[in-house]
Design a protein around this motif. Structure first.
Motif, PDB file in Angstrom:
ATOM      1  N   VAL A  22      43.457  38.282  45.235  1.00  0.00           N
ATOM      2  CA  VAL A  22      42.549  38.554  43.808  1.00  0.00           C
ATOM      3  C   VAL A  22      41.055  38.725  45.171  1.00  0.00           C
ATOM      4  CG1 VAL A  22      41.325  39.215  41.798  1.00  0.00           C
ATOM      5  CG2 VAL A  22      43.934  39.420  42.583  1.00  0.00           C
ATOM      6  N   ILE A  26      38.357  40.151  47.415  1.00  0.00           N
ATOM      7  CA  ILE A  26      36.626  40.261  47.454  1.00  0.00           C
ATOM      8  C   ILE A  26      35.986  39.591  47.702  1.00  0.00           C
ATOM      9  CG2 ILE A  26      35.743  39.274  45.177  1.00  0.00           C
ATOM     10  CD1 ILE A  26      37.347  39.656  43.275  1.00  0.00           C
ATOM     11  N   GLY A  64      42.262  43.007  43.777  1.00  0.00           N
ATOM     12  CA  GLY A  64      40.333  42.882  44.629  1.00  0.00           C
ATOM     13  C   GLY A  64      40.241  43.278  44.750  1.00  0.00           C
ATOM     14  N   THR A  66      39.693  46.983  43.710  1.00  0.00           N
ATOM     15  CA  THR A  66      39.729  47.533  43.296  1.00  0.00           C
ATOM     16  C   THR A  66      38.042  46.804  42.653  1.00  0.00           C
ATOM     17  OG1 THR A  66      41.230  48.668  41.753  1.00  0.00           O
ATOM     18  CG2 THR A  66      39.669  47.950  40.392  1.00  0.00           C
ATOM     19  N   VAL A  67      37.880  45.523  42.359  1.00  0.00           N
ATOM     20  CA  VAL A  67      37.112  44.656  41.731  1.00  0.00           C
ATOM     21  C   VAL A  67      35.470  45.096  42.734  1.00  0.00           C
ATOM     22  CG1 VAL A  67      36.387  42.661  41.521  1.00  0.00           C
ATOM     23  CG2 VAL A  67      38.403  42.690  40.562  1.00  0.00           C
ATOM     24  N   SER A  68      36.093  44.957  43.879  1.00  0.00           N
ATOM     25  CA  SER A  68      34.914  45.198  45.344  1.00  0.00           C
ATOM     26  C   SER A  68      34.767  46.781  45.564  1.00  0.00           C
ATOM     27  CB  SER A  68      35.196  44.828  46.740  1.00  0.00           C
ATOM     28  OG  SER A  68      35.935  43.516  46.467  1.00  0.00           O
ATOM     29  N   TRP A  70      34.086  47.824  42.386  1.00  0.00           N
ATOM     30  CA  TRP A  70      33.170  48.196  41.592  1.00  0.00           C
ATOM     31  C   TRP A  70      31.845  47.415  41.674  1.00  0.00           C
ATOM     32  CZ3 TRP A  70      33.270  52.168  38.275  1.00  0.00           C
ATOM     33  CH2 TRP A  70      35.074  52.508  37.636  1.00  0.00           C
ATOM     34  N   ILE A  71      32.470  46.711  41.948  1.00  0.00           N
ATOM     35  CA  ILE A  71      31.236  45.618  42.789  1.00  0.00           C
ATOM     36  C   ILE A  71      30.068  46.994  43.745  1.00  0.00           C
ATOM     37  CG2 ILE A  71      29.654  43.829  44.143  1.00  0.00           C
ATOM     38  CD1 ILE A  71      31.902  42.640  43.394  1.00  0.00           C
TER      39      ILE A  71
END
Length: 201
Positions: A22, A26, A64, A66-68, A70-71
């Motif tokens: 994760v 990122i 990981g 997915t976080v990037s 949405w950022i």
């Protein structure tokens, strides 16, 4: 950093594999391929299960990414320009990945997993381009599964030589991927022509 990550995987198993991937996807400096092939080595030693390791690694990678995504979707390019250097995302690397993303479109996400320095940014540019999350998740999940399966399997096959082989693959990853894509294209053309010829006879 590498040795610390590998010791963490060795001691905490699947939980560490999930968490480090994760963080790595990122954009933090985690040796992604090394921890995957090392996990494969642990599978060969009977200390991990292949199926569970692949599923856990795929889930960690997809989350990981997915976080990037949405950022990128929420904050856009200014955030990367202001803070990218802190996680080794230089303007030159950003420009290279932006060109890569423009050229390959949706396939940049699954293929990008296999290119060091690219996989950390493809999800960000996908979010920046305002893809639907459902479309992104499909391509990101397929790429995560293929990437995790490939490197964990390599670790299983090469055993104690996992570090040496990973260094070699990391160095020649792009060339190997190009050859693989070309080989698959040639196979498809030959297979297609054979099928058409058989149908005519």
């Amino acid at each position: 950093m590498e040795e610390m990550v590998l010791r963490t995987i060795e001691h905490y198993g699947y939980f560490a594999l999930f968490g480090t991937l994760v963080m790595g996807l990122i954009g933090l400096p985690v040796p992604d391929e090394f921890l995957l092939t090392f996990s494969g080595f642990l599978v060969s030693m009977g200390r991990m299960n292949w199926i569970v390791a692949v599923l856990v690694a795929s889930a960690g990678s997809a989350i990981g990414m997915t976080v990037s995504f949405w950022i990128g979707h929420r904050f856009g390019l200014p955030l990367l320009e202001n803070y990218g250097r802190k996680i080794h995302m230089t303007p030159e690397r950003v420009m290279r990945v932006e060109l890569w993303f423009t050229r390959f479109g949706r396939f940049a996400v699954p293929i990008g997993y296999f290119i060091p320095g690219v996989r950390h940014l493809t999800a960000y540019f996908t979010g920046l381009s305002k893809w639907s999350y459902r479309t992104f998740l499909l391509y990101a999940s397929l790429g995560a599964l293929a990437w995790s399966t490939a490197f964990i399997s390599i670790g299983v096959l090469v055993g104690h030589r996992w570090r040496e082989v990973t260094l070699y693959l990391h160095k020649y990853m792009l060339a190997a991927l190009v050859l693989l894509v070309l080989g698959a294209g040639v196979w498809w053309i030959v297979h297609r022509r054979s099928k058409i010829k058989a149908e005519r006879e």
